[in-house]
Write an enzyme that holds these catalytic residues in place. Structure first.
Site, PDB file in Angstrom:
ATOM      1  N   HIS A 116      63.187 -23.205  33.308  1.00  0.00           N
ATOM      2  CA  HIS A 116      63.944 -22.910  32.070  1.00  0.00           C
ATOM      3  C   HIS A 116      65.441 -23.125  32.290  1.00  0.00           C
ATOM      4  O   HIS A 116      66.266 -22.457  31.667  1.00  0.00           O
ATOM      5  CB  HIS A 116      63.687 -21.480  31.582  1.00  0.00           C
ATOM      6  CG  HIS A 116      62.234 -21.100  31.524  1.00  0.00           C
ATOM      7  ND1 HIS A 116      61.465 -21.276  30.400  1.00  0.00           N
ATOM      8  CD2 HIS A 116      61.402 -20.602  32.477  1.00  0.00           C
ATOM      9  CE1 HIS A 116      60.213 -20.872  30.651  1.00  0.00           C
ATOM     10  NE2 HIS A 116      60.150 -20.467  31.913  1.00  0.00           N
TER      11      HIS A 116
ATOM     12  N   SER B 212      86.605 -44.404  31.413  1.00  0.00           N
ATOM     13  CA  SER B 212      86.835 -44.294  29.971  1.00  0.00           C
ATOM     14  C   SER B 212      88.047 -45.133  29.614  1.00  0.00           C
ATOM     15  O   SER B 212      89.006 -45.206  30.390  1.00  0.00           O
ATOM     16  CB  SER B 212      87.086 -42.830  29.599  1.00  0.00           C
ATOM     17  OG  SER B 212      87.833 -42.755  28.402  1.00  0.00           O
TER      18      SER B 212
ATOM     19  N   LYS C 288      88.260 -39.942  33.773  1.00  0.00           N
ATOM     20  CA  LYS C 288      86.801 -39.920  33.612  1.00  0.00           C
ATOM     21  C   LYS C 288      86.070 -40.841  34.574  1.00  0.00           C
ATOM     22  O   LYS C 288      86.499 -41.941  34.882  1.00  0.00           O
ATOM     23  CB  LYS C 288      86.416 -40.353  32.172  1.00  0.00           C
ATOM     24  CG  LYS C 288      86.736 -39.341  31.112  1.00  0.00           C
ATOM     25  CD  LYS C 288      85.863 -38.104  31.111  1.00  0.00           C
ATOM     26  CE  LYS C 288      84.479 -38.325  30.553  1.00  0.00           C
ATOM     27  NZ  LYS C 288      84.461 -38.607  29.132  1.00  0.00           N
TER      28      LYS C 288
ATOM     29  N   GLU D 131      72.680 -42.460  31.910  1.00  0.00           N
ATOM     30  CA  GLU D 131      72.596 -42.291  30.457  1.00  0.00           C
ATOM     31  C   GLU D 131      71.836 -43.443  29.811  1.00  0.00           C
ATOM     32  O   GLU D 131      71.048 -43.241  28.876  1.00  0.00           O
ATOM     33  CB  GLU D 131      74.002 -42.191  29.865  1.00  0.00           C
ATOM     34  CG  GLU D 131      74.698 -40.902  30.246  1.00  0.00           C
ATOM     35  CD  GLU D 131      76.160 -40.925  29.841  1.00  0.00           C
ATOM     36  OE1 GLU D 131      76.497 -40.273  28.845  1.00  0.00           O
ATOM     37  OE2 GLU D 131      76.963 -41.603  30.510  1.00  0.00           O
TER      38      GLU D 131
END
Ligand code: ARG
Length: 475
Positions: A160, A281, A287, A294
């Site tokens: 969880h 980025s 970044k 992804e």
């Protein structure tokens, strides 16, 4: 040069509408099957020869022309014209050019594009099972490598998404390996069912020319030919099964990817991705983004979509061949093309990432993840588990109240909670003690995890024998 051919002009007086030609054309995707089609044609020519429909010289001339055509296809010298309806039409045009109308025109006897396409796709997918399976094993190798490098490092195991029990980093990494190994097993298993050739089924009912489907099957690397020609030409369940395995691979990649995305956050700081496998980025100079992970997560959706689209197309389709079936190819081709670029990126990302063992070790015992160990220690002292669970829960709530961890409780604190909690319980109040105690097969104890890793490696080497073989090249 033969200008334009249709394989079905005889009973028509008018030419097809441009709109039909546009709709009907499939060469932009089925051309990748060309060399399999030529392999099929060679086998078919030998079957025609076996049935005395080609004499020795004709067979020789035919095979020579097919070899030249194969060469021209491989080098890109021969390619489909805009008027060619599909890969079969284009190749027949090519053959007529090379063998002449008299000889070239004989090859089509006793076969249909319906049994041809059903055969080619099986051959192609058998090769792609090996290709994709091999690239997936590279991901597996990268994970096993990381598991080896992590030694006996411990991290928090979660259920969880909450701290649950400490585990070995290697145990967690290998947990991603087994589903991937099962995917390759699925491909090996599917290959058994794909080893049956539909060639000789004709359009749907078989052929009248005495051609031997068994001979063609063996010629093309199949074990045998289909028992039912309608099934041979109209079924696509094997393609759907392949598509499922591709979709499942996507799902498996998405799960390790999601893990890496989370590990890569500032809050976790469990992993540092190599520069070669992360992006920046355009506006935020600080970044470093986990784009490979992804994209893997995103492409899983697309891989599932391909499977879903294929199955929706097949639903309730009447026997035998219907043109709808032409739509079986693009979904699996898209899956193959997607995984062909995705898998090397994922294996590279995993191979080069650097895990922050210190951070993982530090968090491993936190979040009261040793509470189960207290309960199980009490069980060994003869306390019924229901009571042990309560007592351990009381320790957690006392710690929460005071903002401390379980090992900060003093001997007096422990005895106050329950008289049976004497100081020996401290032996299990460490992450090392906790993992070492889970020593049954499949557990996270270091010795068990070492054995597990060797078992996984053995499985990989067995499967490499499959993935390094080939169907077309052995023809
Ligand atoms: N291009 C078709 C396919 O991919 C095979 C041709 C069968 N067409 C036909 N009209 N019988 O399924």
């Amino acid at each position: 040069m033969t200008e334009h051919i249709a394989l079905w002009g005889g009973r028509f007086s008018g030419a097809p509408a441009d709109a039909l030609t546009e709709l009907s054309r499939s060469t932009h995707f089925d051309w990748r099957l060309a060399r399999y089609d030529i392999a099929g044609s060679r086998a078919h020519a030998r079957a025609l020869h076996g049935a005395n429909l080609l004499d020795d010289a004709e067979l020789e001339g035919m095979l020579e022309a097919l070899d030249r055509l194969d060469h021209d296809v491989a080098t890109g010298k021969f390619f489909p014209a805009p008027d060619d309806e599909d890969v079969h039409t284009a190749l027949e045009r090519g053959l007529l050019d090379l063998a002449g109308a008299q000889l070239g025109g004989k090859l089509r006897a006793g076969r249909s594009r319906n049994d041809q396409i059903a055969t080619l796709i099986r051959m192609y997918l058998r090769d792609q099972s090996r290709n994709i399976g091999g690239k997936l094993l590279d991901v597996v190798d990268a994970l096993i490598d990381q598991a080896t490098r992590s030694g006996e490092t411990i991290m928090p195991g979660r259920t969880h998404m909450q701290h649950a029990q400490p585990i070995l980093v290697a145990h967690q990494l290998l947990a991603h390996v087994w589903p991937m190994l099962r995917d390759v097993q699925r491909l090996v298993d599917l290959d058994q069912r794909m080893r049956i050739s539909p060639y000789g089924s004709g359009a749907l009912a078989g052929n009248t020319l005495g051609l031997d489907p068994q001979q063609v099957a063996q010629d093309l690397g199949f074990d045998s030919s289909v028992w039912n020609s309608i099934d041979g030409t109209a079924s696509r369940d094997l393609i759907a099964e392949f598509a499922f395995v591709m979709a499942q691979i996507g799902v498996d990649l998405s799960r390790i990817s999601e893990e890496i995305i989370i590990w890569n956050t500032k809050e976790f700081s469990f992993v540092r991705l190599d520069d070669a496998y992360s992006t920046g980025s355009s506006i935020m100079p600080q970044k470093k983004n986990p784009d490979v992970a992804e994209l893997a997560r995103g492409k899983a959706g697309r891989l599932i979509g391909d499977l879903t689209g294929l199955m929706a197309m097949l639903k309730a389709l009447p026997l035998a061949y219907d043109r709808d079936l032409q739509e079986d190819k693009e979904p699996v081709f898209d899956q193959i093309d997607t995984l062909n670029v995705l898998l090397p990126a994922v294996s590279g990302m995993i191979q080069t990432m650097v895990l922050n063992y210190e951070r993982m070790e530090e968090l491993a015992p936190q979040g009261f993840s040793l509470a189960t160990d207290i309960a199980e220690w009490l069980v060994k002292e003869g306390v019924p588990f229901r009571q042990a669970h309560e007592i351990s829960g009381a320790c957690v709530s006392e710690c929460e109240r005071r903002g401390i961890e379980l090992w900060d409780l003093s001997d007096d604190d422990l005895l106050t909670i329950d008289s049976r909690l004497h100081s020996d319980v401290r032996t299990v109040l460490s992450a090392q003690g906790s993992v070492a105690a889970r020593n049954g097969q499949g557990g996270t104890a270091p010795q068990r995890v070492r054995e597990q890793r060797i078992a996984a490696q053995t499985e990989v080497s067995k499967m490499r024998a499959f993935t390094s073989s080939s169907v077309l090249e052995s023809k």
